[in-house]
Scaffold this active site. Structure first.
Site, PDB file in Angstrom:
ATOM      1  N   SER A  11     -11.549  32.921  72.442  1.00 12.55           N
ATOM      2  CA  SER A  11     -11.673  33.215  73.877  1.00 12.55           C
ATOM      3  C   SER A  11     -10.778  32.287  74.680  1.00 12.55           C
ATOM      4  CB  SER A  11     -13.118  33.047  74.341  1.00 12.55           C
ATOM      5  OG  SER A  11     -13.136  33.020  75.757  1.00 12.55           O
ATOM      6  N   HIS A  36      -9.480  37.147  72.740  1.00 10.55           N
ATOM      7  CA  HIS A  36     -10.629  37.573  73.545  1.00 10.55           C
ATOM      8  C   HIS A  36     -10.404  37.185  75.006  1.00 10.55           C
ATOM      9  CE1 HIS A  36     -14.917  38.721  73.920  1.00 10.55           C
ATOM     10  NE2 HIS A  36     -15.047  37.688  74.749  1.00 10.55           N
ATOM     11  N   ASP A  38     -12.008  37.194  78.690  1.00 14.23           N
ATOM     12  CA  ASP A  38     -13.273  37.296  79.429  1.00 14.23           C
ATOM     13  C   ASP A  38     -13.012  37.576  80.898  1.00 14.23           C
ATOM     14  OD1 ASP A  38     -15.423  36.792  77.511  1.00 14.23           O
ATOM     15  OD2 ASP A  38     -14.451  34.843  77.235  1.00 14.23           O
ATOM     16  N   MET A  40     -14.597  38.317  84.497  1.00 12.30           N
ATOM     17  CA  MET A  40     -15.851  38.112  85.247  1.00 12.30           C
ATOM     18  C   MET A  40     -15.612  38.345  86.729  1.00 12.30           C
ATOM     19  SD  MET A  40     -17.061  34.566  83.510  1.00 12.30           S
ATOM     20  CE  MET A  40     -17.004  34.300  81.743  1.00 12.30           C
ATOM     21  N   HIS A  69     -13.244  41.744  77.281  1.00 11.40           N
ATOM     22  CA  HIS A  69     -14.703  41.747  77.482  1.00 11.40           C
ATOM     23  C   HIS A  69     -14.974  41.805  78.978  1.00 11.40           C
ATOM     24  CE1 HIS A  69     -18.666  39.192  76.924  1.00 11.40           C
ATOM     25  NE2 HIS A  69     -18.918  40.425  77.343  1.00 11.40           N
ATOM     26  N   MET A  71     -17.160  41.659  81.961  1.00 12.15           N
ATOM     27  CA  MET A  71     -18.468  41.249  82.494  1.00 12.15           C
ATOM     28  C   MET A  71     -18.424  41.547  83.987  1.00 12.15           C
ATOM     29  SD  MET A  71     -18.814  37.777  80.263  1.00 12.15           S
ATOM     30  CE  MET A  71     -17.056  37.708  80.032  1.00 12.15           C
ATOM     31  N   MET A 141     -24.338  39.289  72.702  1.00 13.30           N
ATOM     32  CA  MET A 141     -24.169  38.009  73.401  1.00 13.30           C
ATOM     33  C   MET A 141     -25.225  37.020  72.891  1.00 13.30           C
ATOM     34  SD  MET A 141     -21.578  38.196  75.417  1.00 13.30           S
ATOM     35  CE  MET A 141     -21.793  36.531  76.043  1.00 13.30           C
ATOM     36  N   ASP A 176     -20.767  36.494  70.455  1.00 15.97           N
ATOM     37  CA  ASP A 176     -20.018  35.757  71.478  1.00 15.97           C
ATOM     38  C   ASP A 176     -20.975  34.800  72.182  1.00 15.97           C
ATOM     39  OD1 ASP A 176     -18.340  34.943  73.541  1.00 15.97           O
ATOM     40  OD2 ASP A 176     -18.167  36.930  74.465  1.00 15.97           O
TER      41      ASP A 176
HETATM   42  C1  DX5 Z   1     -19.224  33.902  77.977  1.00 16.59           C
HETATM   43  C2  DX5 Z   1     -18.003  34.545  77.384  1.00 16.59           C
HETATM   44  C3  DX5 Z   1     -17.561  33.940  76.121  1.00 16.59           C
HETATM   45  C4  DX5 Z   1     -17.187  32.483  76.211  1.00 16.59           C
HETATM   46  C5  DX5 Z   1     -17.547  31.856  74.907  1.00 16.59           C
HETATM   47  O1  DX5 Z   1     -19.639  34.617  79.065  1.00 16.59           O
HETATM   48  O2  DX5 Z   1     -18.218  35.921  77.159  1.00 16.59           O
HETATM   49  O3  DX5 Z   1     -16.518  34.673  75.510  1.00 16.59           O
HETATM   50  O4  DX5 Z   1     -15.841  32.240  76.476  1.00 16.59           O
HETATM   51  O5  DX5 Z   1     -17.377  30.489  75.016  1.00 16.59           O
HETATM   52  P1  DX5 Z   1     -17.943  29.493  73.917  1.00 16.59           P
HETATM   53  O6  DX5 Z   1     -17.363  29.893  72.613  1.00 16.59           O
HETATM   54  O7  DX5 Z   1     -17.478  28.192  74.410  1.00 16.59           O
HETATM   55  O8  DX5 Z   1     -19.453  29.638  73.948  1.00 16.59           O
HETATM   56 ZN    ZN Z   2     -16.687  37.049  75.942  1.00 16.24          ZN
END
Ligand code: DX5
Ligand code: ZN
Length: 215
Positions: A11, A36, A38, A40, A69, A71, A141, A176
């Site tokens: 990620s 990956h 993320d 948001m 991903h 979110m 998750m 994840d």
């Molecule tokens: C959290 C994300 C993850 C995050 C994971 O909302 O979806 O992908 O980056 O980070 P680590 O591996 O540090 O938990």
């Molecule tokens: Zn993620």
């Protein structure tokens, strides 16, 4: 399931955004299978990260598939833009899809991309049953989505065997949140075959060993 089939998806939330190209190359050179990304929106999760323009730039430099991903609320409004920007896999949240899960799956497929569906920690795995034959991947998750660097929630991983038992063999089960060498082992043992890791990989002095230790 043999370990060489484990898909490692670092990620970039834990990368240095001023050196994103360098940090993508670093994980690719160390054997990452996917990147990956993320996304948001500050509504579905209490944090804002990156969006379409960053995916577009990543596409120019990444050699491996972009595992996006989402979110975000109203994912159907943005899927086309992420597809055009270069996403290879798009994962949306069941909780954000409201009563339009089938529509969103079809929309992602219409761009010829792989489809992932994700559930948050408090969402029961049963909700996924009608979709297990329609998606390529389920993302379980193992932290509340929104931030990197949180602690792994073991009870979430217990959803994996149930999903595995009901899914076609080809389904990718990704985890994840809080993944490191120890929690990776637990998840693989339960049937996961794709691991996302941010802080564990990017926080390591030796990225190659970190990725190998997940495998
Ligand atoms: C959290 C994300 C993850 C995050 C994971 O909302 O979806 O992908 O980056 O980070 P680590 O591996 O540090 O938990
Ligand atoms: Zn993620």
């Amino acid at each position: 399931m043999s370990n060489d089939k484990i898909i490692i998806s670092p990620s970039i939330l834990s990368a240095d955004f001023t050196e994103l190209g360098r940090d993508v190359r670093a994980v690719e050179d160390a054997g990452a299978d996917w990147i990956h990304v993320d996304v948001m929106d500050g509504h579905f999760v209490p944090n804002i990260s990156i969006g379409v323009p960053v995916v577009k730039s990543l596409k120019k430099t990444a050699k491996v598939p972009l595992d996006v991903h989402l979110m975000i609320e109203n994912p159907e409004k943005y899927i086309g833009a992420f597809a055009k920007a270069g996403a290879d896999i798009i994962t949306f949240h069941y909780e954000a899809a409201k009563d339009n899960v089938d529509g969103i799956i079809d929309l992602i497929r219409s761009f010829d991309l792989k489809v992932g569906i994700s559930i948050k920690p408090k969402t029961n795995q049963d909700v996924l049953i009608p979709y297990l034959n329609k998606v390529n991947m389920v993302l379980v998750m193992t932290v509340e989505p929104g931030f990197g660097g949180q602690e792994f929630m073991g009870y979430c991983a217990q959803k994996i065997p149930y999903i595995r038992a009901k899914a076609p063999e080809s389904l990718i089960v990704q985890v994840d949140g809080g993944i490191n060498d120890k929690t990776a082992k637990i998840c693989k043992g339960l049937g996961a075959n794709s691991l996302v890791a941010g802080s564990y990989i990017y926080g390591s002095d030796d990225i190659k060993s970190a990725i190998e230790s997940l495998r």
